[in-house]
Design a protein around this motif. Sequence first.
Motif, PDB file in Angstrom:
ATOM      1  N   VAL A  73       0.837  -1.206   0.000  1.00  0.00           N
ATOM      2  CA  VAL A  73       0.000   0.000   0.000  1.00  0.00           C
ATOM      3  C   VAL A  73       0.869   1.252   0.000  1.00  0.00           C
ATOM      4  CG1 VAL A  73      -1.709   1.311   1.323  1.00  0.00           C
ATOM      5  CG2 VAL A  73      -1.933  -1.171   1.136  1.00  0.00           C
ATOM      6  N   ALA A  74       1.997   1.195   0.725  1.00  0.00           N
ATOM      7  CA  ALA A  74       2.881   2.369   0.815  1.00  0.00           C
ATOM      8  C   ALA A  74       3.755   2.551  -0.411  1.00  0.00           C
ATOM      9  CB  ALA A  74       3.768   2.248   2.059  1.00  0.00           C
ATOM     10  N   LEU A  75       3.927   1.493  -1.193  1.00  0.00           N
ATOM     11  CA  LEU A  75       4.878   1.522  -2.309  1.00  0.00           C
ATOM     12  C   LEU A  75       4.639   2.670  -3.302  1.00  0.00           C
ATOM     13  CD1 LEU A  75       7.306   0.084  -3.577  1.00  0.00           C
ATOM     14  CD2 LEU A  75       5.691  -1.397  -4.809  1.00  0.00           C
ATOM     15  N   PHE A  93       7.635   1.590   5.860  1.00  0.00           N
ATOM     16  CA  PHE A  93       6.681   0.513   5.617  1.00  0.00           C
ATOM     17  C   PHE A  93       7.087  -0.357   4.435  1.00  0.00           C
ATOM     18  CE2 PHE A  93       3.937   2.607   8.606  1.00  0.00           C
ATOM     19  CZ  PHE A  93       3.133   1.579   9.097  1.00  0.00           C
ATOM     20  N   VAL A  94       7.619   0.254   3.380  1.00  0.00           N
ATOM     21  CA  VAL A  94       8.081  -0.545   2.241  1.00  0.00           C
ATOM     22  C   VAL A  94       9.240  -1.438   2.670  1.00  0.00           C
ATOM     23  CG1 VAL A  94       9.182  -0.452  -0.023  1.00  0.00           C
ATOM     24  CG2 VAL A  94       7.281   1.083   0.502  1.00  0.00           C
ATOM     25  N   ALA A  95      10.189  -0.874   3.391  1.00  0.00           N
ATOM     26  CA  ALA A  95      11.338  -1.663   3.846  1.00  0.00           C
ATOM     27  C   ALA A  95      10.903  -2.771   4.795  1.00  0.00           C
ATOM     28  CB  ALA A  95      12.355  -0.742   4.527  1.00  0.00           C
ATOM     29  N   ASN A  96       9.992  -2.457   5.714  1.00  0.00           N
ATOM     30  CA  ASN A  96       9.500  -3.481   6.642  1.00  0.00           C
ATOM     31  C   ASN A  96       8.804  -4.608   5.896  1.00  0.00           C
ATOM     32  OD1 ASN A  96      10.343  -2.775   9.215  1.00  0.00           O
ATOM     33  ND2 ASN A  96       8.618  -1.406   9.576  1.00  0.00           N
ATOM     34  N   GLY A  97       8.037  -4.259   4.870  1.00  0.00           N
ATOM     35  CA  GLY A  97       7.358  -5.279   4.080  1.00  0.00           C
ATOM     36  C   GLY A  97       8.346  -6.209   3.398  1.00  0.00           C
TER      37      GLY A  97
END
Length: 281
Positions: free
Chosen positions: A43-45, A181-185
């Motif tokens: 979603v954050a991408l 959030f992208v990195a965490n994903g």
Amino acid sequence: MELWLFLAILVAALLHAGWNALVKVGLDRFLSVSLIAMAAGLVALPALMVVPLPAPAAWPWLIASMLLHIGYNVFLVQAYRSGDLGQVYPIARGAAPLLVAVVSAIALDELPSPLATAGIGVLVLGVGLMSLRGGRRTQRLEGHAVAAALTTAAFIAGYTLSDGIGARVSGSPSGYIAWLFVANGIVMFILLLATRGVQVLPTLAGHWRVGLIGGAMSLGAYAIAIKAMTLAPIALVAALRETSVLFAALIGCLWLKEPLSRWRALAALTIVTGVVMAKVG
């Protein structure tokens, strides 16, 4: 704290409780957490194309947050294996604001007003009371369950402080949030493949709708909190976020038809009292 910011943090707490309720989709806790983290990253991408890149000073804090989030997920799963959700979760979430308040006061010289500080204490007390009668078991928690829950609290406090400081020095809280959030994903996807293998992906794919909804709620909840920590004391925001325990109890009562005992009602009243004190302070 201005009223709009106070209400925004409460909305974040509601979203946090909401996505935690959504992950009860028939998956084990680790798969549920992985699904939400990866969906939130998706979603954050798109935001990466429009938000500024965080300043170099923010990247060490962002990397630290990613590592701390991994530790949080690992120990939370371990805590759930040892104790009931209704007891372990409030212990983990309730102890974290106290740790944040202590470290903020010592390391950042950041302390809310005396009344707000007292409100944080009352709020945390209410969260703790919720844990005493939150589980299905009548016996006391096992020692290793308490240890795992408190370790989880330390990781929560760690990534809360890391993200609060990182967002402040990033020059762009929105950019920091999107990259986090992208990195965490990505990290959770790698961890999932390393521990469960590719054969688990079809199972997760069957829950993609719930994953996307929960991921969006998770993103919204923590994005609001991170932004709030750039405008208000980190300890105060961290404590108000834990009203998610209160919202979780209400969701359980109204949606999942769980009984609201007198003890949990007292805990809820204590939490509300702490919230009011924190706001007035």
